[in-house]
Design a protein around this motif. Structure first.
Motif, mmCIF file in Angstrom:
data_model
loop_
_atom_site.group_PDB
_atom_site.id
_atom_site.type_symbol
_atom_site.label_atom_id
_atom_site.label_comp_id
_atom_site.label_asym_id
_atom_site.label_seq_id
_atom_site.Cartn_x
_atom_site.Cartn_y
_atom_site.Cartn_z
ATOM 1 N N PHE A 62 0.705 -1.239 -0.088
ATOM 2 C CA PHE A 62 0.059 -0.041 -0.132
ATOM 3 C C PHE A 62 0.624 0.973 0.147
ATOM 4 N N ASP A 63 2.247 1.317 0.211
ATOM 5 C CA ASP A 63 3.049 2.466 0.340
ATOM 6 C C ASP A 63 2.995 3.308 -0.762
ATOM 7 N N LEU A 64 2.919 2.706 -2.084
ATOM 8 C CA LEU A 64 2.860 3.797 -3.140
ATOM 9 C C LEU A 64 1.673 4.358 -3.166
ATOM 10 N N ALA A 65 0.549 3.722 -3.169
ATOM 11 C CA ALA A 65 -0.836 4.234 -2.992
ATOM 12 C C ALA A 65 -0.829 5.443 -2.134
ATOM 13 N N ILE A 66 -0.526 4.829 -0.991
ATOM 14 C CA ILE A 66 -0.871 5.867 0.161
ATOM 15 C C ILE A 66 0.205 7.111 -0.278
ATOM 16 N N ALA A 67 1.563 7.269 -0.583
ATOM 17 C CA ALA A 67 2.125 8.256 -0.957
ATOM 18 C C ALA A 67 1.661 9.003 -2.031
ATOM 19 N N LEU A 68 0.836 8.622 -3.318
ATOM 20 C CA LEU A 68 0.340 9.186 -4.187
ATOM 21 C C LEU A 68 -0.917 9.915 -3.649
ATOM 22 N N GLY A 69 -1.812 9.376 -2.822
ATOM 23 C CA GLY A 69 -2.749 9.832 -2.344
ATOM 24 C C GLY A 69 -2.687 11.130 -1.371
ATOM 25 N N ILE A 70 -1.704 10.939 -0.414
ATOM 26 C CA ILE A 70 -1.343 12.080 0.155
ATOM 27 C C ILE A 70 -0.786 13.550 -0.620
#
Length: 482
Positions: A62-70
């Protein structure tokens, strides 16, 4: 789905949606990765929701998705470009993308929904296996952000074209003698039947079992993807040159029930699921704990395993072919012409009682593997010492007949299909009924004998009725006093 909201309040990051420890720690990895990628980490109250909220979330995917969401919530990357995309990947503190497990099943699901997926470049070989998926690969968070902002296009994974040569697999030509065991191996391959090999140590039981994948029909693309998807969920690395090869799993006899069928607090596939569409080899069968062997009974019948826990239930595929090997007694030499066995009848009975009747009843073929005379081992190759390629041609032809007739191997056909495809004449039915009564075989054994007889007829090229010769050989191939 990852949802991100920025609000007023003291700067902090909260991840909700039943995150496990690895997911909760993502807030620190993501913060440092964003800062090291020359973006600004918002000094606001950040709430990250992982939907659906009732399912536990684990791992670093989930790291990449969380970073892009932020970054999208902070208007540092355009939001519209995120709507039709999915992002998988673990972030290093430098912002580089690291590979994650479970990419293949995620791509199969995304392909059905016609969504684009961005994955780490280290997962490119696995991603290339799904031909109809829209996949892009990236090396870092900075590269993904540049693409979202209209920069250079991300590359696509290159499909692997190299296939491992079939001659790299163990060949049946190495086996000397053992005509009945070789015949049973061919029948097992043609019909998908389970097989038990019984004999003294050093007679070639393991050698025979290792050569079964080499005579099995090749995997279809959908079957190969199913097999690789299970391995991907389990975190195994998939070799693009071997992804069409049938799996061969051989767990040690000290394996636990959870290791064999899967499970744990976060259910994962076990050995029987990792052997999906392949071979599960259990050597020294009586040495396994009895409760471990008993858990095989249901998946042997249903072709799947259901792992139930208080919070969730998982169903894993387990359409495997069981090949087991065992000695006839504790010392291994019971019945050997050399008279080397010193086991008492009580010791032999206790040893064989480790295997339950219901489990043995589910094994279609049970054959003896006697000691091979020395002169056969040293003799030159004979006509009946066929190689795997020759046997495989007959197996493929027989399997093709079964698929055209019922759409599945003979070992998997239902009772109704069995009555239709294995109709017996009056004489054959009466003969079989009398024989089964004398041998005291169960109704399940009756149906399994018919399935083996149908396979024998297919190997003979007979698309018609099953005759008495086929029935007699089918009975002979399961007459072991265990």
């Amino acid at each position: 789905m990852v949802e991100v909201n920025l609000s007023g309040g003291l700067p902090n990051t909260f991840i909700v949606g039943l995150p496990e420890a690895a997911v909760r720690e993502a807030r620190d990895r993501v913060r440092v990765a964003i800062q090291n990628t020359a973006f600004e980490y918002p000094s606001r109250r950040i709430t990250v929701n992982l939907a659906p909220a009732e399912l536990p979330k684990d791992g670093g995917r989930f790291d990449l998705a969380i970073a892009l969401g932020i970054l999208a919530a902070a208007n540092q990357v355009p939001r519209k470009r995120l709507l039709d995309c999915e992002f998988l990947g673990e972030l290093a503190l430098s912002g580089e993308l690291r590979p994650v497990a479970g990419v293949l099943p995620a791509l199969l699901h995304a392909g059905k929904r016609r969504r684009r997926v961005v994955v780490p470049r280290a997962n490119a070989a696995e991603a290339a296996l799904v031909a109809d998926a829209d996949v892009l690969v990236a090396d870092s968070l900075a590269e993904v952000c540049a693409w979202l902002r209209g920069g250079e296009e991300l590359s696509r994974p290159q499909a692997a074209t190299a296939e491992a040569p079939t001659d790299a697999m163990p060949d049946l030509v190495d086996v000397r003698g053992q005509l009945q065991a070789r015949r049973a191996l061919e029948v097992a391959a043609a019909g998908g039947h389970h097989l038990l090999l019984v004999g003294p140590p050093g007679t070639g039981k393991t050698m025979l079992a290792e050569r079964l994948p080499g005579i099995l029909p090749p995997l279809g693309e959908s079957e190969a993807l199913e097999t690789c998807a299970v391995r991907s969920v389990a975190g195994e690395v998939i070799d693009p040159a071997l992804w069409r090869r049938r799996p061969f799993r051989a767990p040690h006899h000290t394996a636990s029930a959870v290791a064999l069928v899967g499970g744990g607090s976060r259910p994962r596939p076990g050995e029987i699921s990792l052997a999906h569409h392949g071979v599960l080899f259990l050597d020294e069968l009586p040495e396994y704990e009895r409760r471990v062997l008993e858990v095989l009974r249901e998946p042997l019948e249903s072709g799947q395993i259901v792992i139930s826990r208080a919070a969730r239930q998982n169903t894993f595929p387990a359409q495997f072919q069981l090949v087991a090997a065992m000695n006839p007694c504790p010392c291994g030499y019971h019945g050997d012409p050399g008279g080397r066995c010193r086991c008492t009848p009580d010791q032999v009975a206790r040893y064989r009682a480790r295997l339950s009747g219901p489990l043995l009843d589910r094994i279609d073929l049970q054959v003896e593997v006697p000691r091979v005379p020395l002169h056969e081992l040293t003799a030159a190759r004979r006509d009946y010492d066929e190689d795997s390629a020759t046997v495989r041609e007959r197996v493929i032809a027989a399997r093709r007949q079964a698929l055209l007739r019922a759409g599945r191997p003979n070992a998997e056909i239902s009772v109704r299909e069995l009555e239709r495809d294995c109709a017996l004449g009056v004489k054959e039915r009466d003969w079989l009924q009398n024989t089964l009564e004398r041998l005291r075989l169960s109704a399940r054994a009756y149906h399994r004998v018919l399935r083996v007889a149908r396979t024998l007829a297919d190997l003979e090229g007979s698309a018609g009725c099953v005759n008495r010769e086929h029935l007699a050989e089918a009975l002979q191939l399961r007459r072991i006093d265990v």
